[in-house]
Design a protein around this motif. Structure first.
Motif, PDB file in Angstrom:
ATOM      1  N   LEU A  62       0.833  -1.213   0.000  1.00 40.00           N
ATOM      2  CA  LEU A  62       0.000   0.000   0.000  1.00 40.00           C
ATOM      3  C   LEU A  62       0.862   1.256   0.000  1.00 40.00           C
ATOM      4  O   LEU A  62       0.563   2.222  -0.723  1.00 40.00           O
ATOM      5  CB  LEU A  62      -0.952  -0.008   1.198  1.00 40.00           C
ATOM      6  CG  LEU A  62      -2.059  -1.060   1.155  1.00 40.00           C
ATOM      7  CD1 LEU A  62      -2.777  -1.129   2.502  1.00 40.00           C
ATOM      8  CD2 LEU A  62      -3.040  -0.793   0.018  1.00 40.00           C
ATOM      9  N   GLU A  63       1.931   1.262   0.777  1.00 38.02           N
ATOM     10  CA  GLU A  63       2.842   2.413   0.820  1.00 38.02           C
ATOM     11  C   GLU A  63       3.499   2.635  -0.536  1.00 38.02           C
ATOM     12  O   GLU A  63       3.547   3.761  -1.041  1.00 38.02           O
ATOM     13  CB  GLU A  63       3.901   2.204   1.906  1.00 38.02           C
ATOM     14  CG  GLU A  63       5.032   3.211   1.880  1.00 38.02           C
ATOM     15  CD  GLU A  63       4.612   4.652   2.117  1.00 38.02           C
ATOM     16  OE1 GLU A  63       5.318   5.561   1.642  1.00 38.02           O
ATOM     17  OE2 GLU A  63       3.569   4.886   2.756  1.00 38.02           O
ATOM     18  N   ASP A  64       4.026   1.576  -1.150  1.00 37.18           N
ATOM     19  CA  ASP A  64       4.676   1.700  -2.456  1.00 37.18           C
ATOM     20  C   ASP A  64       3.705   2.222  -3.512  1.00 37.18           C
ATOM     21  O   ASP A  64       4.044   3.109  -4.300  1.00 37.18           O
ATOM     22  CB  ASP A  64       5.234   0.349  -2.918  1.00 37.18           C
ATOM     23  CG  ASP A  64       6.439  -0.112  -2.123  1.00 37.18           C
ATOM     24  OD1 ASP A  64       7.042   0.713  -1.399  1.00 37.18           O
ATOM     25  OD2 ASP A  64       6.769  -1.317  -2.218  1.00 37.18           O
ATOM     26  N   LEU A  65       2.498   1.658  -3.533  1.00 35.78           N
ATOM     27  CA  LEU A  65       1.523   2.052  -4.554  1.00 35.78           C
ATOM     28  C   LEU A  65       1.026   3.483  -4.330  1.00 35.78           C
ATOM     29  O   LEU A  65       0.774   4.199  -5.298  1.00 35.78           O
ATOM     30  CB  LEU A  65       0.354   1.071  -4.566  1.00 35.78           C
ATOM     31  CG  LEU A  65       0.683  -0.357  -4.991  1.00 35.78           C
ATOM     32  CD1 LEU A  65      -0.528  -1.262  -4.830  1.00 35.78           C
ATOM     33  CD2 LEU A  65       1.218  -0.412  -6.408  1.00 35.78           C
ATOM     34  N   THR A  66       0.919   3.907  -3.085  1.00 36.83           N
ATOM     35  CA  THR A  66       0.478   5.267  -2.790  1.00 36.83           C
ATOM     36  C   THR A  66       1.599   6.269  -3.072  1.00 36.83           C
ATOM     37  O   THR A  66       1.377   7.311  -3.693  1.00 36.83           O
ATOM     38  CB  THR A  66       0.020   5.382  -1.320  1.00 36.83           C
ATOM     39  OG1 THR A  66      -1.027   4.436  -1.100  1.00 36.83           O
ATOM     40  CG2 THR A  66      -0.504   6.775  -1.002  1.00 36.83           C
ATOM     41  N   ARG A  67       2.797   5.963  -2.640  1.00 40.49           N
ATOM     42  CA  ARG A  67       3.947   6.855  -2.833  1.00 40.49           C
ATOM     43  C   ARG A  67       4.201   7.144  -4.310  1.00 40.49           C
ATOM     44  O   ARG A  67       4.578   8.251  -4.678  1.00 40.49           O
ATOM     45  CB  ARG A  67       5.192   6.228  -2.187  1.00 40.49           C
ATOM     46  CG  ARG A  67       6.479   7.014  -2.379  1.00 40.49           C
ATOM     47  CD  ARG A  67       7.676   6.326  -1.729  1.00 40.49           C
ATOM     48  NE  ARG A  67       7.741   4.889  -1.911  1.00 40.49           N
ATOM     49  CZ  ARG A  67       8.151   4.272  -3.013  1.00 40.49           C
ATOM     50  NH1 ARG A  67       8.532   4.968  -4.063  1.00 40.49           N
ATOM     51  NH2 ARG A  67       8.187   2.949  -3.080  1.00 40.49           N
ATOM     52  N   THR A  68       3.970   6.155  -5.154  1.00 42.33           N
ATOM     53  CA  THR A  68       4.235   6.318  -6.587  1.00 42.33           C
ATOM     54  C   THR A  68       3.014   6.811  -7.372  1.00 42.33           C
ATOM     55  O   THR A  68       3.074   6.943  -8.587  1.00 42.33           O
ATOM     56  CB  THR A  68       4.733   4.997  -7.191  1.00 42.33           C
ATOM     57  OG1 THR A  68       3.742   3.981  -6.956  1.00 42.33           O
ATOM     58  CG2 THR A  68       6.069   4.585  -6.595  1.00 42.33           C
ATOM     59  N   GLY A  69       1.900   7.059  -6.681  1.00 41.79           N
ATOM     60  CA  GLY A  69       0.718   7.606  -7.344  1.00 41.79           C
ATOM     61  C   GLY A  69      -0.165   6.587  -8.027  1.00 41.79           C
ATOM     62  O   GLY A  69      -1.097   6.955  -8.736  1.00 41.79           O
ATOM     63  N   VAL A  70       0.092   5.303  -7.814  1.00 38.73           N
ATOM     64  CA  VAL A  70      -0.755   4.261  -8.393  1.00 38.73           C
ATOM     65  C   VAL A  70      -2.072   4.174  -7.621  1.00 38.73           C
ATOM     66  O   VAL A  70      -3.130   3.918  -8.191  1.00 38.73           O
ATOM     67  CB  VAL A  70      -0.022   2.905  -8.415  1.00 38.73           C
ATOM     68  CG1 VAL A  70      -0.936   1.788  -8.906  1.00 38.73           C
ATOM     69  CG2 VAL A  70       1.228   2.996  -9.290  1.00 38.73           C
ATOM     70  N   LEU A  71      -1.991   4.403  -6.309  1.00 35.50           N
ATOM     71  CA  LEU A  71      -3.177   4.452  -5.454  1.00 35.50           C
ATOM     72  C   LEU A  71      -3.317   5.847  -4.877  1.00 35.50           C
ATOM     73  O   LEU A  71      -2.329   6.577  -4.735  1.00 35.50           O
ATOM     74  CB  LEU A  71      -3.063   3.476  -4.282  1.00 35.50           C
ATOM     75  CG  LEU A  71      -3.136   1.996  -4.558  1.00 35.50           C
ATOM     76  CD1 LEU A  71      -3.029   1.226  -3.242  1.00 35.50           C
ATOM     77  CD2 LEU A  71      -4.418   1.630  -5.276  1.00 35.50           C
TER      78      LEU A  71
END
Length: 146
Positions: A62-71
């Motif tokens: 969740l952190e990776d996907l949010t940090r990169t703007g995917v989520l």
């Protein structure tokens, strides 16, 4: 929502600079099908689908996907962060103050809410406004207000 196409999902992750791993693809699919979930909600849905993962692994994804703007992550008052795959527009949210249900709300046209700050001291870039309304959903509202 419709299932994410595997090729599109892999391209989305690679464009964001992330490897296309099974946990990332699975979390994206869960949130595509069930938007506005908390980490606990995602974990429960993963377990029901037989794709459970450790709490730490889920939080890392969740952190990776949010940090990169995917989520996109939103945090309504009194709630844990909630995640969604709808990141390509400036929509807003309405949250039921009784049960916590969350729905997307399109931006107003014509009589718009305050979407542009009067000033931006010490900020060179302003990206978007997060607006969250609260109220009672149809399931929680007294029948006299319906």
């Amino acid at each position: 929502m419709s299932p994410l196409d595997d090729t599109a999902t892999e391209e989305l992750l690679r464009t964001a600079g992330l490897r296309s791993t099974a946990p990332r693809r699975t979390v994206l699919q869960v949130l595509e099908d069930h938007p506005h979930q908390t980490a606990a909600g995602v974990a429960e849905l993963l377990g029901e689908a037989g794709a459970g993962m450790s709490r730490q692994s889920l939080h890392n994804v969740l952190e990776d996907l949010t940090r990169t703007g995917v989520l996109r992550s939103i945090q309504p008052v009194g709630s844990a962060p909630r995640y969604e795959t709808k990141v390509d527009d400036n929509h807003h949210h309405i949250v039921c103050r009784e049960c916590g249900a969350v729905s997307d709300v399109a931006c107003a046209t014509g009589r718009a809410t305050c979407l542009t700050p009067a000033s931006t001291p010490d900020f060179a870039v302003v990206e978007h406004a997060d607006i969250t309304w609260s109220g009672l959903c149809v399931n929680c509202a007294p029948t006299t207000t319906r």
